[in-house]
Design an enzyme around this catalytic site. Structure first.
Site, PDB file in Angstrom:
ATOM      1  N   MET A 184      -1.396  -1.188  -4.244  1.00  0.00           N
ATOM      2  CA  MET A 184      -2.253  -0.037  -4.038  1.00  0.00           C
ATOM      3  C   MET A 184      -1.948   1.228  -4.047  1.00  0.00           C
ATOM      4  O   MET A 184      -0.944   1.609  -3.220  1.00  0.00           O
ATOM      5  CB  MET A 184      -3.307  -0.561  -2.662  1.00  0.00           C
ATOM      6  CG  MET A 184      -4.474  -1.094  -3.004  1.00  0.00           C
ATOM      7  SD  MET A 184      -5.459  -1.544  -1.534  1.00  0.00           S
ATOM      8  CE  MET A 184      -6.333  -0.127  -1.279  1.00  0.00           C
ATOM      9  N   GLY A 195       3.653  -0.347  -1.264  1.00  0.00           N
ATOM     10  CA  GLY A 195       3.734  -1.112  -2.415  1.00  0.00           C
ATOM     11  C   GLY A 195       5.011  -0.673  -3.238  1.00  0.00           C
ATOM     12  O   GLY A 195       5.396  -1.762  -4.061  1.00  0.00           O
ATOM     13  N   VAL A 249       0.613  -1.194  -0.041  1.00  0.00           N
ATOM     14  CA  VAL A 249       0.091   0.039  -0.195  1.00  0.00           C
ATOM     15  C   VAL A 249       1.031   1.189  -0.007  1.00  0.00           C
ATOM     16  O   VAL A 249       1.811   1.251   0.823  1.00  0.00           O
ATOM     17  CB  VAL A 249      -0.831  -0.092   1.328  1.00  0.00           C
ATOM     18  CG1 VAL A 249      -1.847   1.340   1.401  1.00  0.00           C
ATOM     19  CG2 VAL A 249      -1.729  -1.035   1.190  1.00  0.00           C
ATOM     20  N   CYS A 250       0.814   2.220  -0.944  1.00  0.00           N
ATOM     21  CA  CYS A 250       1.293   3.340  -1.060  1.00  0.00           C
ATOM     22  C   CYS A 250       2.731   3.259  -1.002  1.00  0.00           C
ATOM     23  O   CYS A 250       3.283   2.322  -1.999  1.00  0.00           O
ATOM     24  CB  CYS A 250       1.036   4.483   0.065  1.00  0.00           C
ATOM     25  SG  CYS A 250       1.402   6.036  -0.214  1.00  0.00           S
ATOM     26  N   GLN A 251       3.470   3.687  -0.413  1.00  0.00           N
ATOM     27  CA  GLN A 251       4.961   3.581  -0.299  1.00  0.00           C
ATOM     28  C   GLN A 251       5.309   2.083  -0.118  1.00  0.00           C
ATOM     29  O   GLN A 251       6.271   1.613  -0.388  1.00  0.00           O
ATOM     30  CB  GLN A 251       5.805   4.372   1.054  1.00  0.00           C
ATOM     31  CG  GLN A 251       7.082   4.282   1.189  1.00  0.00           C
ATOM     32  CD  GLN A 251       7.604   4.855   2.290  1.00  0.00           C
ATOM     33  OE1 GLN A 251       6.899   4.649   3.630  1.00  0.00           O
ATOM     34  NE2 GLN A 251       8.927   5.219   2.633  1.00  0.00           N
TER      35      GLN A 251
END
Lengths: 353, 286
Positions: free
Chosen positions: A170, A150, A146-148
């Protein structure tokens, strides 16, 4: 001719109504109480230093297949994934039989300032996934970054392909140099080595100020004017307070890892341009051959879609799928629409792989 | 009592209504221009104080904007360059500056102090430094040069804050111009602004557009980077002085702790490598 048509009587009436609402706000806020963090039952199954791996208790019979390990960003806290029962991506996955694990990176302090990306990716993340695999008796896990987180998951999967069966990303930045990425433009001018040398760990409060300053009037003025609208709605007020808690609950960032992330990704865009090494090992997305599901948010102001979409074509995977969520960086976790669309999309995609 | 008809009467009524609101929220206290908000008291008063702050922000903006429209005359759009309206336009511009500066390093008071400024606050040397430009010599030479470096860093930081403030003023002026254009836009008349909230939303929208246009530019990035570096410079000088002082008392310093941390982390990585190698070779307990 002006487009403003507000009579003095109306203006005064609005001021009075705003005042009445604000006057009701103090008892309403007191009644709302302290918001909780996370809502689904879970057990800590592994811990190293400040990093904890949680396994969520099933809500329905677990579907066969490898466990899903969620790798959240180092920035902000991961309970955003499980904020409240009707706004929980994790709950949505549990309801579909997914065996959900979550890595909580904790709150780094002065003793952690030398933690580098190698320690996070090849150390903590590797061992957390190893633990999840061992508990399920499988050689590889499904990984949701998720985000960083990811970005870290992409690196991990490229470095340890044998440990990842399927990868879901994501709102993940991949190309850090797209024209609409304001955060990246600012970061490119930062002397981050000097920053970490002086500050040690980078204060979460400083990162928060940076994120808010991407849209200062919207995020520090307009948002709070809107509180008057929800003051008589205890549920909406509780949701607001829960979000506020999450937004400002920002861990400090381990200095070494922060400096590497800013330099290698934001400044040098190595994931796209090449030359990325973590722990002395080359990271090449071509080495990432497992199925990939890339999820982004169309209105994301922190990680614009243009930063996420380039993943297509960069990996060596022959099974690449995408999902666009119509909403923003926060809405993708907590909006009603996200709850209806994102967990099913992920669970369905995993179920056939 | 009859309804006021003059715009000034309406504004007076507005101000009175707002004052009543503040006194209801925190009895006996109300924000006065330039005097900040009431001191935080018990929990309820603290919540009320925050609400007052947000309320004052919202009502303050809409009041300035509405005042401008009233001064311009009902049904007329305010032109940004109209001399007669300069005080009102300045008022709106100041509101934009406050909004931008709340986080970015040039905010004036109280809670609005940015994270950057809070970090810098303890690093500012107090009082005049008459020997700031003097060449250093004599037994206290090292101390003098340290002080001079601190002064130079402080001056650099103050200049950087000032430069950032100037940039924000320009962005705020652009935002006011945008606002005036938006209000006057004949094409937008079909989309009337029919409430104070909508007025505030328009203010935010124009402010954000002006800010984004600047924030994506190279000047903004350069000014922001200089602010960042100047503050780091200042903090580094402060840290250095503290470390020198700590060393004279044989107290542990951050530099020493960092060295220990680095050695420890290198050791941990080496242990991890050896453990992994051991596992690869099929080793196991007992």
């Amino acid at each position: 001719m002006s487009r403003v048509s507000i009579s003095p009587e109306q203006a005064l009436a609005e001021v009075a109504e705003f005042g009445r609402r604000l006057a009701r706000a103090v008892p309403a806020l007191a009644a709302a109480g302290e918001p909780g963090a996370g809502c689904s039952a879970r057990d800590a199954v592994w811990q190293e230093d400040k990093v904890v791996l949680y396994r969520y208790r099933p809500l329905v019979e677990r579907a066969p297949g490898p466990p899903l390990v969620i790798c959240y960003a180092l920035v902000n806290r991961p309970y955003m994934m499980d904020l409240q029962p009707d706004r929980s991506l994790i709950r949505g996955l549990l309801e579909r039989g997914v065996d959900v694990h979550l890595i909580d990176w904790g709150y780094p302090d002065g003793a952690d300032r030398c933690l580098a990306l190698d320690d996070y990716v090849n150390g903590y993340l590797h061992r957390a996934i190893g633990r999840a695999c061992a508990a399920s008796g499988v050689p590889a896990a499904n990984l949701l970054g998720v985000c960083q987180g990811g970005t870290l998951s992409l690196c991990y999967t490229a470095l340890h392909p044998e440990r990842v069966r399927n990868l879901v990303t994501m709102v993940t930045p991949v190309d850090f140099h797209t024209p609409d990425n304001l955060l990246s433009k600012w970061a490119r001018n930062l002397d981050v080595d000097r920053m970490v040398q002086v500050l040690g760990n980078v204060p979460g409060e400083l990162l928060n100020a940076t994120f808010l300053s991407l849209m200062p009037l919207r995020l520090t003025s307009q948002k709070y004017a809107g509180v008057a609208d929800i003051i008589d709605d205890p549920v909406a007020l509780a949701n607001f307070l829960r979000m506020e808690k999450w937004i400002f609950d920002s861990p400090d960032q381990a200095g070494a890892a922060f400096a590497e992330f800013i330099k290698w990704f934001f400044q040098e865009n190595r994931l796209v341009l090449g030359g990325l090494q973590i722990g002395g090992r080359r990271v090449d997305l071509e080495d990432l051959r497992c199925p990939v599901f890339n999820v982004w948010a169309s209105e994301d102001h922190l990680v614009p879609p243009s930063a996420s979409k380039p993943l297509r074509g960069l990996t060596g995977s022959a099974d690449y799928s995408e999902f666009e969520f119509r909403g923003g960086h926060i809405g993708i976790y907590v909006s009603g629409r996200a709850r209806e669309t994102v967990p099913p999309a992920i669970a369905d995609w995993l179920a056939v792989r | 009592m009859g309804q006021p008809n003059d715009p000034a009467d309406w504004l007076k009524a507005w101000s009175e209504a707002q004052a009543r609101l503040w006194s209801e929220l925190v009895p006996g206290q109300q924000p006065a221009s330039g005097q900040g908000l009431p001191e935080p008291g018990p929990a309820g008063a603290e919540a009320a104080r925050k609400l007052m702050e947000f309320g004052e922000d919202y009502l303050g903006v809409t009041r300035e904007f509405w005042k401008l429209l009233q001064q311009a005359g009902q049904g007329q759009a305010p032109a940004a360059g109209t001399a007669r309206l300069q005080p009102e336009l300045e008022g709106l511009r100041d509101r934009f500056i406050e909004g931008y500066s709340r986080l970015l390093g040039t905010a004036p008071t109280g809670d609005a102090l940015s994270a950057w400024q809070q970090m810098a606050a303890g690093a500012m040397p107090a009082g005049p430094w008459p020997y700031a430009q003097m060449p250093a010599f004599g037994p206290l030479r090292e101390r003098q040069t340290a002080h001079q470096r601190l002064i130079a860093a402080t001056v650099r930081y103050q200049r950087a804050v000032s430069r950032f403030g100037e940039l924000m003023k320009r962005v705020a002026s652009e935002a006011v111009d945008r606002l005036a254009r938006e209000v006057a836009d004949p094409a937008a008349v079909r989309d009337p602004v029919a409430s104070l909230r909508a007025l505030h939303d328009l203010w935010v929208e124009c402010g954000e557009r002006a800010y984004a246009a600047a924030a994506h530019g190279s000047e903004f990035a350069a000014v922001q980077a200089e602010l960042n570096e100047a503050l780091l410079d200042l903090r580094a000088e402060q840290q250095k002085q503290l470390e020198d002082w700590a060393r004279t008392l044989d107290l542990p310093t951050r530099s020493e702790l960092n060295t220990i941390n680095e050695r420890l982390q290198a050791l941990r990585r080496r242990v991890r490598e050896l453990e992994e190698e051991f596992e690869r070779r099929g080793g196991g307990p007992g």
